[in-house]
Design a protein around this motif. Structure first.
Motif, PDB file in Angstrom:
ATOM      1  N   LEU A 171      48.241  46.194  34.399  1.00  0.00           N
ATOM      2  CA  LEU A 171      47.981  47.024  35.385  1.00  0.00           C
ATOM      3  C   LEU A 171      46.045  45.693  34.693  1.00  0.00           C
ATOM      4  O   LEU A 171      45.055  45.888  35.794  1.00  0.00           O
ATOM      5  CB  LEU A 171      47.163  48.084  36.478  1.00  0.00           C
ATOM      6  CG  LEU A 171      48.295  49.000  36.411  1.00  0.00           C
ATOM      7  CD1 LEU A 171      47.339  50.125  36.693  1.00  0.00           C
ATOM      8  CD2 LEU A 171      49.349  48.416  37.545  1.00  0.00           C
ATOM      9  N   THR A 262      44.406  49.557  47.379  1.00  0.00           N
ATOM     10  CA  THR A 262      44.975  48.763  46.886  1.00  0.00           C
ATOM     11  C   THR A 262      43.154  48.459  46.503  1.00  0.00           C
ATOM     12  O   THR A 262      42.573  48.251  47.344  1.00  0.00           O
ATOM     13  CB  THR A 262      45.481  47.711  46.601  1.00  0.00           C
ATOM     14  OG1 THR A 262      44.949  46.895  48.006  1.00  0.00           O
ATOM     15  CG2 THR A 262      47.176  48.202  47.174  1.00  0.00           C
ATOM     16  N   ILE A 308      43.850  52.854  41.143  1.00  0.00           N
ATOM     17  CA  ILE A 308      45.206  53.005  39.896  1.00  0.00           C
ATOM     18  C   ILE A 308      44.503  53.381  38.643  1.00  0.00           C
ATOM     19  O   ILE A 308      45.422  54.228  37.916  1.00  0.00           O
ATOM     20  CB  ILE A 308      45.588  51.710  39.375  1.00  0.00           C
ATOM     21  CG1 ILE A 308      44.331  50.993  38.457  1.00  0.00           C
ATOM     22  CG2 ILE A 308      46.409  50.603  40.333  1.00  0.00           C
ATOM     23  CD1 ILE A 308      44.401  49.345  39.027  1.00  0.00           C
ATOM     24  N   GLN A 312      47.808  57.111  38.488  1.00  0.00           N
ATOM     25  CA  GLN A 312      48.383  56.402  37.682  1.00  0.00           C
ATOM     26  C   GLN A 312      48.869  57.022  36.798  1.00  0.00           C
ATOM     27  O   GLN A 312      48.228  57.946  35.893  1.00  0.00           O
ATOM     28  CB  GLN A 312      48.126  55.445  37.109  1.00  0.00           C
ATOM     29  CG  GLN A 312      49.097  54.273  36.206  1.00  0.00           C
ATOM     30  CD  GLN A 312      48.711  53.379  35.608  1.00  0.00           C
ATOM     31  OE1 GLN A 312      47.957  53.064  34.790  1.00  0.00           O
ATOM     32  NE2 GLN A 312      50.034  52.404  34.940  1.00  0.00           N
ATOM     33  N   SER A 348      39.227  44.624  35.725  1.00  0.00           N
ATOM     34  CA  SER A 348      40.961  44.290  35.746  1.00  0.00           C
ATOM     35  C   SER A 348      41.208  43.356  35.236  1.00  0.00           C
ATOM     36  O   SER A 348      42.333  43.435  34.215  1.00  0.00           O
ATOM     37  CB  SER A 348      42.032  45.001  36.267  1.00  0.00           C
ATOM     38  OG  SER A 348      41.058  46.816  36.868  1.00  0.00           O
ATOM     39  N   SER A 372      50.101  46.882  40.685  1.00  0.00           N
ATOM     40  CA  SER A 372      49.413  48.076  40.996  1.00  0.00           C
ATOM     41  C   SER A 372      49.634  49.165  42.763  1.00  0.00           C
ATOM     42  O   SER A 372      49.973  49.315  42.806  1.00  0.00           O
ATOM     43  CB  SER A 372      47.820  47.557  41.780  1.00  0.00           C
ATOM     44  OG  SER A 372      47.254  46.894  43.210  1.00  0.00           O
TER      45      SER A 372
END
Length: 405
Positions: A171, A262, A308, A312, A348, A372
């Motif tokens: 990610l 997202t 995430i 996650q 990210s 993601s």
């Protein structure tokens, strides 16, 4: 289902025969290689929800018991369990605190262990790494890591390395690994691979799982069928606020139900918080969690949007997913495309210098956004709800969904 992550990872829970066999195979691998001069690596490869963390939890518990058993070939071995995810690390440390032969100090983040061993030269026999796709693939001065990459550094300090890896959960550019890169890095070492395929988290039909994999893979929109909703609560929403209200109702009924989203929403501060707005829907992004409790298990986070960074590796009972502006319907009407220009998660995607050119960087950025979506779609044990920001994608999903209900 039990709502505490610590219960789901408990090494006293029942395993399938296949999981038991894999753990035995790994233990034999450790016994064979712990005394050799060259480090050896065992890689567990599997998609989200295939029970990778459960296997590692059981394995480490058995290793720690064996390290205190004078009759075991693993007696007096020095072992560590690493995870580069602060929320998951909390769970493992909670787990260690309630079990015999398990100590919290044996659960670390990779950078912490790497930097300490560089000063102490501590001998380590076995190192287990959960979510190895989160290992840093480059120096990260912000996190006090100055080596070439964390995998290389770990191979320097341990005799046997056990990795869990899923390329569909890569990610960030600073943790960018492909299967080819991983195999090239491990080529000089004795290595075994094991593939996990059975889905343990989602109670969804194979057809729905295939639909998700196609959606998050090459972006193909497969046809929906009635099995999507026969044993699983799959829904498409045209209104994000209506989806939120449904998630609240599910949370009141069974707990552990959350809204997630997202990238694609500008970071506009309001009272110190960053909000997502979609029509009448308005909630702040998840806040940094300073507590020892995982984000989704904190009651007040029903009023936040998970990401995430907080979900996650975790199970939710029901997940309401907002597909942000980068996720769009392709002109052909049968595929999902990703517009990286609408990405707002700049942290990210730092590290353009790692890629040969802008095209390679953009391809990686697109893949990581797809990853993601894959991670977020596969959180819900009992249900997945989807709202799409893009009007064309929203209408396409609604049309396909209405044809099966």
């Amino acid at each position: 289902m039990q709502n505490a992550a610590i219960e789901k990872l408990s090494p006293v829970r029942h395993l399938t025969p296949e999981q038991t066999h894999l753990i035995q195979r790994i233990k034999e691998f450790i016994a064979t290689h712990k005394g050799t001069e060259q480090p050896a690596v065992f890689v567990i490869h599997g998609d989200a929800g295939t029970g990778k963390s459960v296997i590692l939890s059981h394995l480490f518990f058995q290793l720690q018991r064996a390290s205190r058993d004078q009759t075991s070939p693993l007696y007096q071995t020095n072992n560590y369990f690493l995870v580069n995810h602060p929320e998951l690390l909390k769970v493992y440390r909670q787990l260690a605190g309630g079990l015999p032969d398990m100590l919290k100090k044996n659960f670390e983040r990779p950078t912490t262990l790497i930097n300490r061993v560089a000063k102490t030269n501590e001998h380590i026999d076995v190192t287990i790494v959960d979510e190895a796709h989160l290992l840093l693939s480059q120096p990260d001065h912000y996190n006090n890591f100055y080596g070439h990459d964390q995998l290389t550094e770990l191979l320097k300090l341990t005799k046997v390395l056990i990795l869990v890896f899923d390329e569909h959960q890569v990610l960030r550019t600073k943790s960018f690994w492909t299967p080819a890169q991983l195999k090239k890095r491990l080529a000089p070492y004795p290595t075994e691979w094991a593939q996990l395929k059975q889905q343990f988290r989602m109670t969804a039909s194979p057809s729905l799982l295939n639909w998700i994999n196609a959606f998050t893979g090459d972006g193909e929109l497969l046809a929906m069928d009635q099995s999507f909703t026969s044993h699983y609560d799959f829904r498409i929403f045209s209104d994000a606020e209506a989806m939120r209200q449904t998630i609240i109702a599910k949370n009141n009924q069974v707990g552990l139900s959350r809204i997630v989203a997202t990238t694609g929403y500008p970071s506009v501060l309001d009272g110190g918080k960053h909000y997502i707005e979609e029509g009448d829907f308005r909630l702040p992004w998840d806040q940094y969690n300073h507590t020892a409790t995982p984000w989704a298990e904190i009651p007040s986070t029903i009023n936040e949007v998970g990401s995430i960074y907080t979900v996650q590796g975790f199970d939710l009972n029901y997940v309401g997913l907002i597909l942000g502006p980068p996720v769009q319907l392709a002109p052909d009407g049968h595929h999902v495309l990703i517009d990286p220009a609408k990405n707002t998660d700049v942290v990210s995607f730092k590290g353009r210098a790692l890629f040969k050119d802008d095209h390679q960087y953009q391809s990686a950025e697109i893949q990581m956004i797809r990853n993601s979506v894959n991670v977020l779609m596969k959180r819900g044990v009992s249900g997945l709800y989807i709202f799409a920001h893009d009007p064309a994608l929203s209408q396409k999903l609604l049309d396909d969904y209405n044809a099966i209900v």
